[in-house]
Each structure stands twice: as C-alpha cells, then as structure tokens.
Scaffold this active site. Structure first.
Site, mmCIF file in Angstrom:
data_model
loop_
_atom_site.group_PDB
_atom_site.id
_atom_site.type_symbol
_atom_site.label_atom_id
_atom_site.label_comp_id
_atom_site.label_asym_id
_atom_site.label_seq_id
_atom_site.Cartn_x
_atom_site.Cartn_y
_atom_site.Cartn_z
ATOM 1 C CG ASN A 237 -1.727 1.224 1.415
ATOM 2 O OD1 ASN A 237 -1.820 2.039 0.495
ATOM 3 N ND2 ASN A 237 -2.324 1.392 2.578
ATOM 4 C CE LYS B 139 -0.055 3.412 4.716
ATOM 5 N NZ LYS B 139 -0.033 3.612 6.153
ATOM 6 C CG HIS C 123 -5.790 1.779 5.213
ATOM 7 N ND1 HIS C 123 -5.360 2.738 6.100
ATOM 8 C CD2 HIS C 123 -4.758 0.912 5.063
ATOM 9 C CE1 HIS C 123 -4.116 2.461 6.465
ATOM 10 N NE2 HIS C 123 -3.726 1.357 5.853
ATOM 11 C CD GLU D 46 -2.998 5.475 6.728
ATOM 12 O OE1 GLU D 46 -2.988 5.541 5.485
ATOM 13 O OE2 GLU D 46 -2.069 4.953 7.381
ATOM 14 C CD GLU E 32 -3.478 -2.664 7.374
ATOM 15 O OE1 GLU E 32 -2.388 -2.919 6.873
ATOM 16 O OE2 GLU E 32 -4.094 -1.616 7.169
ATOM 17 C CB SER F 138 5.344 -2.032 12.033
ATOM 18 O OG SER F 138 4.905 -0.698 12.284
ATOM 19 N N GLY G 127 4.907 1.220 4.823
ATOM 20 C CA GLY G 127 6.249 1.806 4.705
ATOM 21 C C GLY G 127 7.266 0.928 3.979
HETATM 22 C C1 PEP Z 1 -0.764 0.104 6.248
HETATM 23 O O1 PEP Z 1 -0.983 1.291 6.325
HETATM 24 O O2 PEP Z 1 -1.563 -0.640 5.627
HETATM 25 C C2 PEP Z 1 0.425 -0.425 6.909
HETATM 26 C C3 PEP Z 1 0.407 -1.661 7.288
HETATM 27 O O3 PEP Z 1 1.478 0.457 7.118
HETATM 28 P P1 PEP Z 1 2.917 0.115 7.752
HETATM 29 O O4 PEP Z 1 3.395 -1.174 7.114
HETATM 30 O O5 PEP Z 1 3.759 1.262 7.383
HETATM 31 O O6 PEP Z 1 2.708 -0.055 9.214
#
Ligand code: PEP
Length: 251
Positions: A10, A12, A96, A98, A168, A214, A236
C-alpha cells in the site's frame, strides 16, 4: 486448505510518477517469473495506469487504495470499479484505518464499496483493526466482530470465499510497533471463527487474512509462519524494492 500467500504493497499518498514506475519495475525484476507469493502493488490512483503498464505481462498485480460505490455519474472526484478494472486493477483496498479515521468511513460505507467492487470483478481487501485504546480496554474482539459483521453485511457464501481480510491493528500501523506473531495469530483465528459463523467453515477456510502493521523483512517470516496469517498488507516497507522483496522472500 491451502491459501496462497498474498503480499500487497500500500503505497498510500507517496512518490511521483517516475519513482512509482521505477519501484514497480524494480519489484517485477526482484520477484521474477515465479514469485513465492501472489504480489500486488497499490499505487496512488493517478499512477495506476502507468504502474499497470510497468507490471503488465508479469506475475505482479495491481490494486487500488479505494473506490466509490456508484455507476458513472455526477460524483466529482470519485472513481468507480469499472474505471479501476479499465486500467488493469484486480484488487482494491477497502476501509483502511486511515480512511476510517481521517475520512470518516463507516462499516456501512465499506459494505457498499465491497458489493460494488465484487460486482465490478475486483477482489476487495477489507481492513479491520482496533486502536491502542480499544486493545488496552480489552475491546479488541468486540471491535473486530463489529467491523467484520458490518463491513461484510449482505455478502453471500460464494462471493465471500474470494475476498481478502487485512487485520491491521491501528497501533501497529506506521509506528514500528509490530504485533507479536502470537498477538496477531490470536486475532486472525478469531476473525476466521467469525467468518465461519457468517459463511460456514468451508468458506471461512478459503478466505485469506493478511496481517498489516509495521511488517518488515526482519519480522515477516515469523508472522507469515502462523497458521491463520495468509499474507501481509505492507505500508512503509513497500516503498523500497529491497524491503518489499525481502518480505516476499520471507514467504
Ligand atoms: C498500512 O498502512 O496498511 C500499513 C500496514 O502500514 P505500515 O506497514 O507502514 O505499518
């Protein structure tokens, strides 16, 4: 029941077109012709076409980060499922955290998008997950149950088998605080139990449940080794070829 591991990146709202295409090409080169997992890239919507061209004819697939649940019409700024398949999308991320927290998306919104996505032949990746406050208040299962029931409302067994759930935990997204494999597995097993109540065990056993929060090359192997963790939704660490392909290599 064997479920093919699904690793989705993702991206973003990151990068410019040139780096998005370069990243896609880098991932294609790194995963080769027979990747150990199904691999999906979810770039910003304006770059879907270009990234789609970069992955065309390769095992790497394309996904969107959101969709609008309506046919063509007066919906300024929105993009519908037909438009996404038109540019080569096979997947779409829905609900998601966010979008839930920053754009106020509700389970009812996610459910509408889910039905629109399926009608448009997109595979939905439905995100659920609790906040730190909810986890500390011992409400994780309650929250997940509510999100699963609300987001998948009205879904029939046949279509349910083809969807993907992403667990998540909000406290693990972009924070570097990954859930332990045991913590994640506990919730994944709970999600599968909820899916089993809704659609029966046979269907629930076919639904892939990704973990997100993460995920990095260094923790992917242990997470993906859990019986109910069928892949990863990566934020990320999907922004560099090295990290993303390192996660795929851990499968
Ligand atoms: C995400 O936003 O779907 C995500 C898992 O981000 P990160 O891997 O950066 O924690």
């Amino acid at each position: 029941m064997s479920r093919r591991t699904l690793i989705a990146g993702n991206w973003k709202m990151n990068m410019r077109c040139e780096s998005a295409v370069a990243l896609a090409k880098g991932v294609v080169a790194a995963v080769g012709s027979q990747p150990s997992a199904e691999v999906v890239l979810c770039p910003p919507s304006v770059y879907l076409s270009k990234v789609g061209e970069a992955v065309a004819g390769t095992p790497v697939e394309l996904g969107a980060q959101n969709v609008y649940a309506a046919d063509d019409g007066a919906f300024t700024g929105e993009v519908n499922p037909s438009m996404l398949t038109d540019v080569g999308c096979q997947f779409v991320i829905l609900g998601h955290s966010e979008r839930r927290t920053l754009m106020g998306e509700t389970d009812a919104d996610v459910s509408k998008k889910l039905h629109a996505a399926l009608a448009g032949r997109l595979v939905p990746i439905v995100c659920v997950g609790e906040s730190l406050e909810q986890r500390e208040g011992d409400e994780t299962e309650q929250v997940i149950e509510r999100q699963i029931n609300g987001s998948l409302a009205g879904l029939d067994d046949v279509r349910a088998a083809g969807i993907v759930i992403a667990y998540e935990p909000i406290w693990a997204i972009g924070t570097g605080k990954v859930a332990s494999p045991e913590q994640a597995e506990e919730v994944h097993a709970f999600i599968r139990q909820e899916l089993s109540k809704m659609f029966g065990k046979e269907v629930a056993d076919q639904i892939r449940i990704q973990y997100g929060g993460s995920v990095k090359p260094g923790n992917a192997k242990e997470l993906l080794g859990q019986p109910n963790i069928d892949g990863a939704l990566v934020g990320g660490a999907s922004l560099t070829v090295e990290d993303f392909s390192g996660i795929i290599a851990a499968v």
